[in-house]
Design a protein around this motif. Structure first.
Motif, mmCIF file in Angstrom:
data_model
loop_
_atom_site.group_PDB
_atom_site.id
_atom_site.type_symbol
_atom_site.label_atom_id
_atom_site.label_comp_id
_atom_site.label_asym_id
_atom_site.label_seq_id
_atom_site.Cartn_x
_atom_site.Cartn_y
_atom_site.Cartn_z
ATOM 1 N N VAL A 159 43.169 28.243 34.872
ATOM 2 C CA VAL A 159 44.058 29.158 34.057
ATOM 3 C C VAL A 159 43.457 30.078 33.338
ATOM 4 N N GLY A 160 44.390 31.376 33.389
ATOM 5 C CA GLY A 160 43.780 32.440 32.633
ATOM 6 C C GLY A 160 44.766 33.240 31.830
ATOM 7 N N THR A 161 44.204 33.586 30.529
ATOM 8 C CA THR A 161 45.147 34.333 29.787
ATOM 9 C C THR A 161 45.009 35.937 29.963
ATOM 10 N N ILE A 162 46.085 36.589 29.365
ATOM 11 C CA ILE A 162 45.908 38.258 29.404
ATOM 12 C C ILE A 162 46.118 38.569 27.985
ATOM 13 N N ALA A 163 45.694 39.625 27.496
ATOM 14 C CA ALA A 163 45.995 40.178 26.255
ATOM 15 C C ALA A 163 46.974 41.210 26.518
ATOM 16 N N SER A 164 48.269 41.055 27.035
ATOM 17 C CA SER A 164 49.316 41.659 27.334
ATOM 18 C C SER A 164 49.688 43.176 26.339
ATOM 19 N N ASP A 165 49.190 42.655 25.002
ATOM 20 C CA ASP A 165 49.795 43.827 24.133
ATOM 21 C C ASP A 165 48.470 45.156 24.359
ATOM 22 N N THR A 166 47.534 44.792 25.016
ATOM 23 C CA THR A 166 46.726 45.775 25.246
ATOM 24 C C THR A 166 46.642 46.278 26.585
ATOM 25 N N VAL A 167 46.336 45.154 27.593
ATOM 26 C CA VAL A 167 46.314 45.300 28.960
ATOM 27 C C VAL A 167 47.469 45.126 29.837
ATOM 28 N N SER A 168 47.901 45.715 30.755
ATOM 29 C CA SER A 168 48.949 45.468 31.271
ATOM 30 C C SER A 168 48.673 45.120 32.780
ATOM 31 N N VAL A 169 48.815 43.897 33.363
ATOM 32 C CA VAL A 169 48.869 43.474 34.615
ATOM 33 C C VAL A 169 50.079 43.389 35.521
ATOM 34 N N GLN A 170 49.976 44.099 36.406
ATOM 35 C CA GLN A 170 51.334 43.873 37.289
ATOM 36 C C GLN A 170 51.107 43.674 38.959
ATOM 37 N N GLY A 171 51.640 43.105 39.549
ATOM 38 C CA GLY A 171 51.587 42.963 41.075
ATOM 39 C C GLY A 171 52.404 43.837 41.805
ATOM 40 N N SER A 172 51.852 44.285 43.076
ATOM 41 C CA SER A 172 52.862 45.044 43.858
ATOM 42 C C SER A 172 53.939 44.376 44.323
#
Length: 246
Positions: A159-172
């Motif tokens: 399981v992984g977390t993302i700091a979405s307030d700073t980093v944007s992760v998006q899939g194609s």
């Protein structure tokens, strides 16, 4: 003759009893009359040095010195801050991209080892997959033992977390079109659908920060022909668009 004895007596006087040191040399008095006996010469004394105590109090800054110091500090901060911000953002991008790449690598190796399909999907709670279309909040990796394309507590590998307030992760679109899933078959290849005979996947996951510091503000995790993934640095001109498939 008495005066002669008297002068002789004076000449034989002991210097120790004289009020001043007696040196044996003739002298002339100030009135011009020759003196009797040796001239009394006082010892030469050296001038005394005067020692004064100077107060050494603490000296503070003047207003001009303080203003100059503040100006120098402001200039140095202006030079250092952009470099520090760039370094910090670069580390954030690298950390997040490496986490996802590591998960894809584990998916490939575990799928081959277990002879099972392994799925990487977007997850907002760390327990289930999410089909939302906005920025990823996290991800999870699970082995699909029962082939229902849904993780259970015993199937989750990572399981992984993302700091979405700073980093944007998006899939194609190739990933979002599969409900934010990347499925790796038992042969180690990722495909466009759950069908093991489907076409090999070609897609990207973008890890991005909307900033000009650094100029290459995105890391794209590229999956080519369903095989091994790689990370590529990309300049998105301070923006974070949805990545293309190719």
């Amino acid at each position: 003759m008495k005066p002669i004895h008297a002068s002789i007596g004076m000449a034989q006087r002991s210097p120790a009893t004289s009020p001043c040191l007696m040196l044996t040399r003739p002298y002339t008095r100030s009135d011009g009359i020759p003196g009797h006996g040796d001239a009394p010469v006082a010892q030469e004394s050296r001038p005394k040095r005067k020692y004064t105590m100077r107060a050494h109090g603490s000296r503070g800054f003047t207003l001009i010195e303080l203003m100059v110091t503040i100006s120098i500090v402001a200039i140095l901060l202006g030079l250092v801050t952009p470099s520090f911000t760039s370094l910090l953002n670069t580390n954030r991008l690298a950390t997040q991209a490496n986490d996802i790449l590591g998960a894809l690598t584990v998916a490939r190796s575990e799928a081959i080892r277990l002879d099972r399909r392994v799925v990487l999907c977007r997850s907002d709670d760390g327990a289930s997959c999410s089909t939302a279309s906005d920025k990823w909040q996290g991800w999870l990796l699970f082995v699909d033992n029962d082939n229902n394309d849904t993780p259970s507590a015993t199937e989750i590998l990572r399981v992984g977390t993302i700091a979405s307030d700073t980093v944007s992760v998006q899939g194609s679109s190739a990933i979002s079109g599969q409900q934010n899933r990347i499925r790796t078959g038992s042969d180690g290849f990722a495909r466009v659908t759950a069908n093991s005979s489907a076409a090999l996947l070609q897609a990207k996951i973008s890890v991005c920060i909307a900033t000009a510091s650094p100029a290459e503000n995105a890391r794209e995790i590229r999956i080519v022909n369903g095989g091994r993934a790689m990370i590529v640095s990309v300049n998105n001109n301070s923006t974070c668009p949805i990545p293309s498939n190719s």
